[in-house]
Design a protein around this motif. Structure first.
Motif, PDB file in Angstrom:
ATOM      1  N   LYS A  52       0.840  -1.186   0.000  1.00  0.00           N
ATOM      2  CA  LYS A  52       0.000   0.000   0.000  1.00  0.00           C
ATOM      3  C   LYS A  52       0.876   1.237   0.000  1.00  0.00           C
ATOM      4  O   LYS A  52       1.712   1.426   0.880  1.00  0.00           O
ATOM      5  CB  LYS A  52      -0.905   0.014   1.236  1.00  0.00           C
ATOM      6  CG  LYS A  52      -1.921   1.148   1.236  1.00  0.00           C
ATOM      7  CD  LYS A  52      -2.827   1.045   2.459  1.00  0.00           C
ATOM      8  CE  LYS A  52      -3.862   2.175   2.465  1.00  0.00           C
ATOM      9  NZ  LYS A  52      -4.725   2.111   3.667  1.00  0.00           N
ATOM     10  N   ARG A  53       0.684   2.100  -1.006  1.00  0.00           N
ATOM     11  CA  ARG A  53       1.463   3.330  -1.105  1.00  0.00           C
ATOM     12  C   ARG A  53       0.954   4.357  -0.119  1.00  0.00           C
ATOM     13  O   ARG A  53      -0.157   4.247   0.408  1.00  0.00           O
ATOM     14  CB  ARG A  53       1.373   3.897  -2.524  1.00  0.00           C
ATOM     15  CG  ARG A  53       2.134   3.102  -3.545  1.00  0.00           C
ATOM     16  CD  ARG A  53       2.415   3.944  -4.774  1.00  0.00           C
ATOM     17  NE  ARG A  53       1.314   4.812  -5.138  1.00  0.00           N
ATOM     18  CZ  ARG A  53       0.820   4.909  -6.363  1.00  0.00           C
ATOM     19  NH1 ARG A  53       1.300   4.159  -7.324  1.00  0.00           N
ATOM     20  NH2 ARG A  53      -0.150   5.751  -6.644  1.00  0.00           N
ATOM     21  N   SER A  68      15.838  -0.393   8.980  1.00  0.00           N
ATOM     22  CA  SER A  68      14.424  -0.491   9.330  1.00  0.00           C
ATOM     23  C   SER A  68      13.737   0.815   8.950  1.00  0.00           C
ATOM     24  O   SER A  68      14.388   1.826   8.662  1.00  0.00           O
ATOM     25  CB  SER A  68      14.268  -0.737  10.828  1.00  0.00           C
ATOM     26  OG  SER A  68      14.648   0.430  11.563  1.00  0.00           O
ATOM     27  N   GLY A  69      12.417   0.818   8.964  1.00  0.00           N
ATOM     28  CA  GLY A  69      11.689   2.018   8.583  1.00  0.00           C
ATOM     29  C   GLY A  69      12.005   3.213   9.461  1.00  0.00           C
ATOM     30  O   GLY A  69      12.246   4.319   8.975  1.00  0.00           O
ATOM     31  N   ALA A 102       9.818  -2.174   6.038  1.00  0.00           N
ATOM     32  CA  ALA A 102      10.446  -0.856   6.066  1.00  0.00           C
ATOM     33  C   ALA A 102       9.929   0.020   4.933  1.00  0.00           C
ATOM     34  O   ALA A 102       9.658   1.217   5.120  1.00  0.00           O
ATOM     35  CB  ALA A 102      11.960  -0.994   5.988  1.00  0.00           C
ATOM     36  N   LEU A 103       9.798  -0.574   3.761  1.00  0.00           N
ATOM     37  CA  LEU A 103       9.318   0.193   2.609  1.00  0.00           C
ATOM     38  C   LEU A 103       7.887   0.668   2.829  1.00  0.00           C
ATOM     39  O   LEU A 103       7.547   1.820   2.518  1.00  0.00           O
ATOM     40  CB  LEU A 103       9.404  -0.667   1.349  1.00  0.00           C
ATOM     41  CG  LEU A 103       9.122   0.027   0.017  1.00  0.00           C
ATOM     42  CD1 LEU A 103      10.032   1.234  -0.177  1.00  0.00           C
ATOM     43  CD2 LEU A 103       9.298  -0.954  -1.134  1.00  0.00           C
ATOM     44  N   GLN A 104       7.048  -0.192   3.374  1.00  0.00           N
ATOM     45  CA  GLN A 104       5.665   0.198   3.664  1.00  0.00           C
ATOM     46  C   GLN A 104       5.626   1.330   4.681  1.00  0.00           C
ATOM     47  O   GLN A 104       4.838   2.288   4.553  1.00  0.00           O
ATOM     48  CB  GLN A 104       4.885  -0.997   4.192  1.00  0.00           C
ATOM     49  CG  GLN A 104       3.394  -0.715   4.393  1.00  0.00           C
ATOM     50  CD  GLN A 104       2.671  -0.511   3.087  1.00  0.00           C
ATOM     51  OE1 GLN A 104       2.427  -1.468   2.361  1.00  0.00           O
ATOM     52  NE2 GLN A 104       2.343   0.730   2.759  1.00  0.00           N
ATOM     53  N   ASN A 124       3.986   4.939   3.884  1.00  0.00           N
ATOM     54  CA  ASN A 124       2.871   5.386   4.706  1.00  0.00           C
ATOM     55  C   ASN A 124       3.117   6.741   5.341  1.00  0.00           C
ATOM     56  O   ASN A 124       2.172   7.473   5.643  1.00  0.00           O
ATOM     57  CB  ASN A 124       2.576   4.361   5.811  1.00  0.00           C
ATOM     58  CG  ASN A 124       1.901   3.113   5.286  1.00  0.00           C
ATOM     59  OD1 ASN A 124       1.412   3.083   4.164  1.00  0.00           O
ATOM     60  ND2 ASN A 124       1.892   2.072   6.103  1.00  0.00           N
ATOM     61  N   THR A 125       4.375   7.067   5.575  1.00  0.00           N
ATOM     62  CA  THR A 125       4.699   8.364   6.182  1.00  0.00           C
ATOM     63  C   THR A 125       5.057   9.429   5.148  1.00  0.00           C
ATOM     64  O   THR A 125       5.522  10.506   5.499  1.00  0.00           O
ATOM     65  CB  THR A 125       5.848   8.207   7.202  1.00  0.00           C
ATOM     66  OG1 THR A 125       6.882   7.377   6.663  1.00  0.00           O
ATOM     67  CG2 THR A 125       5.343   7.585   8.491  1.00  0.00           C
ATOM     68  N   GLY A 126       4.868   9.116   3.872  1.00  0.00           N
ATOM     69  CA  GLY A 126       4.915  10.157   2.848  1.00  0.00           C
ATOM     70  C   GLY A 126       6.218  10.321   2.107  1.00  0.00           C
ATOM     71  O   GLY A 126       6.445  11.357   1.465  1.00  0.00           O
TER      72      GLY A 126
END
Length: 588
Positions: free
Chosen positions: A26-27, A327-328, A542-544, A548-550
């Motif tokens: 999900k982008r 990590s994200g 991490a990519l998600q 999710n944070t833009g």
């Protein structure tokens, strides 16, 4: 919505025989895309192992240059001697970036633990002026600052090596030049990468130097091949003049005449006066603490040392080790630090001989706390909302790296450059060496990006005799006051972030030196507002998180060509050269 905002995550494996699992992601804008999972996905671009030895180590872009430096160490030379020999060897075996016609920076920690930094950056010619690359409408003329004779600054490489040897060397100057002369006269076998590089640019070499140029292009027009012996007779003669006369063998006499004649032939502006007046400068190195480490790096006109300290101190309060490598949350904090630091770079950094640079102020923790006040872990900070920080009392106004450690633990970290691949593509007729295209590293016009996408302003505008701003980040790290590691890389605007991440990989994530070099990397430079990553840098989670944070993420770039050395607690040296290219460490 602009195309640049879309993340390309649909990967096709048409040649694969087995079906790989496909996941939904999900982008940040709520839409879904497909992502093909790779069971071989891992944190490293290679499983390359480090080179270990106890007495000395040289890590450089070419195995022949590393061998030359190591032989000097074996014969009793120190790290400064080996650096000089390695430098001139690279000028022969690595014309992509090794050079006589460029410049660079050196950071040195001597055997007694004293730190030094040497600036042999190129300078703007005396006939240079602020608007020299603009048309009558004040617009930048495309290619004028990157290709051809007018793109070159006054070279500092040779005087830099002379200065390094005079201050810290121990062996005779002549003996340090001889290996490079032998390589040029007898020839060196081209690697696969070198053959590809020369073939890729042969039409540009002809365009700039004439269709009948005898340099770096075969007379019959055929391609170079791996293993072909490449002889450079004119370069050998230029090296012999430097061997015999030192700096005067380049900045005066026959070589100077050849260089000025070449400039006049192609509309360049470097003069005899420019060459005779050039001097490398010893400067006070940047030395700052990070936890129980001391970071020793390059001051302006390199932005590297200042930026590196800013980056480390901005992320210092966060538990990166606990959060995990790439990590994200770890990536978010690092990206936001990079965004703010590159904005500061554009606003404040330049040649301190011409403009006041608030070096101490922008590295201070109170200033950095203020810069961090806008950080919001719930969302990305748009670069449009970030500008260079405020310092109230400020008075306004392609590259290669090598690392060396000797038996006495003297360490040298040198980054040197022609700027773009083969510099300006100009070869000095009769000299056999490429000239740089470093004038593009000035702010050709305020707010207009250079070839690496970096934006600059008044602090880095063109002025006669001024050194252009650089991202080169030769760095030495002490741990508990002892030599710990030596690091650096080429890579234009990505140099700073590559060094930053490599250091954190060791200091926070406990990696070996070679693992830290092998580890996949990412890069953000304020403008454009994108995070560039190597393939598979971030896992799905991490990519998600980042989407999710833009954050806008662009996958596919290769980042860094590190050459590093670590001193392990048992005294062993670990040479770590980048698997992304043909870099090689050699020890004894």
């Amino acid at each position: 919505m602009k195309i640049a905002r879309f993340l390309l995550l649909l990967v096709f494996f048409a040649s694969c025989k087995t079906q790989k699992p496909v996941s939904e992601i999900k982008r940040g804008d709520g839409l879904f895309e497909l992502f093909v999972e790779d069971e071989n996905q891992n944190a490293f671009v290679s499983d390359k192992k480090g080179v270990f030895n106890s007495s000395g180590m040289v890590a450089s872009a070419h195995f022949k240059a590393s061998e030359v430096g190591t032989q000097i160490l074996k014969k009793g030379g120190n790290a400064a001697d080996a650096a000089v020999a390695t430098f001139f060897a690279l000028a022969v075996v690595h014309p992509f970036a090794g050079n006589l016609g460029g410049g660079g920076f050196a950071v040195v920690r001597d055997a007694d633990g004293n730190s030094h930094s040497l600036d042999f950056r190129e300078k703007a010619p005396l006939k240079a002026h602020r608007d020299m690359y603009l048309d009558e409408n004040g617009d930048v003329i495309k290619g004028k600052s990157t290709l051809g004779h007018l793109a070159s600054g006054v070279p500092g490489a040779v005087d830099g090596m002379v200065s390094l040897h005079e201050k810290l060397g121990s062996k005779s100057w002549s003996s340090l030049l001889q290996p490079a002369i032998d390589l040029a006269e007898k020839g060196v076998e081209l690697t696969a990468g070198q053959a590809r590089g020369l073939n890729r640019y042969k039409e540009t070499f002809r365009e700039v130097n004439g269709q009948e140029t005898p340099y770096y292009v075969k007379a019959d027009g055929s391609d170079f091949e791996e293993g072909e012996v490449f002889v450079q007779s004119d370069l050998a003669e230029a090296l012999k003049r430097i061997q015999k006369e030192g700096a005067d063998g380049f900045y005066k006499g026959i070589t100077a005449d050849l260089l000025v004649k070449e400039m006049e032939k192609g509309g360049g502006i470097i003069s005899h006066q420019d060459l005779e007046e050039y001097e490398a400068v010893w400067r006070e190195p940047i030395v700052r603490d990070y936890k129980n480490f001391n970071i020793i790096s390059m001051p302006p006109p390199s932005s590297g040392g200042v930026a590196l300290i800013q980056l480390l101190r901005l992320t210092e309060p966060y538990p990166l080790k606990e959060w995990g490598f790439n990590s994200g949350k770890t990536a978010q904090v690092m990206i936001e630090a990079e965004r703010r630091v590159y904005a500061d770079r554009a606003k404040w950094l330049g040649d301190e001989d011409f403009v006041k640079v608030p070096v101490k102020e922008i590295m201070s923790r109170p200033y950095l706390e203020e810069r961090w006040a806008s950080f919001n872990e719930a969302k990305a900070t748009p670069s449009s909302e970030i500008e260079g920080g405020k310092v109230p009392y400020y008075e306004s106004d392609q590259t290669t790296h090598f690392s060396i450690v000797d038996k006495n633990r003297m360490a040298v970290s040198i980054t040197t450059t022609l700027n773009g691949a083969y510099g300006s593509k100009v070869v000095v007729d009769g000299g056999g060496f490429f000239m740089n295209n470093e004038m593009d590293d000035f702010s050709v016009k305020a707010g207009v990006p250079n070839m690496f996408g970096l934006v600059g302003n008044k602090a880095n505008e063109i002025q006669p005799g001024k050194r252009m701003l650089s991202s080169m980040t030769p760095t030495i790290v002490e741990k508990d006051d002892q030599l710990f590691l030596v690091a650096g890389t080429p890579g234009g605007s990505t140099i700073i972030t590559s060094v930053y991440q490599t250091l954190l990989n060791v200091m926070e994530h406990g990696m070996s030196m070679q693992q830290a070099v092998n580890a996949r990397k990412f890069h953000h430079q304020w403008l454009p507002d994108k995070t560039y990553t190597e393939e598979e840098t971030f896992d799905m989670e991490a990519l998600q998180y980042l989407l999710n944070t833009g954050y806008q993420v662009e996958i596919g770039r290769s980042l860094g060509r590190m050459d590093c050395i670590m001193v392990h607690p048992n005294g062993l040296l670990e040479g770590a050269s980048d698997p992304r290219s043909e870099n090689t460490s050699v020890g004894y």
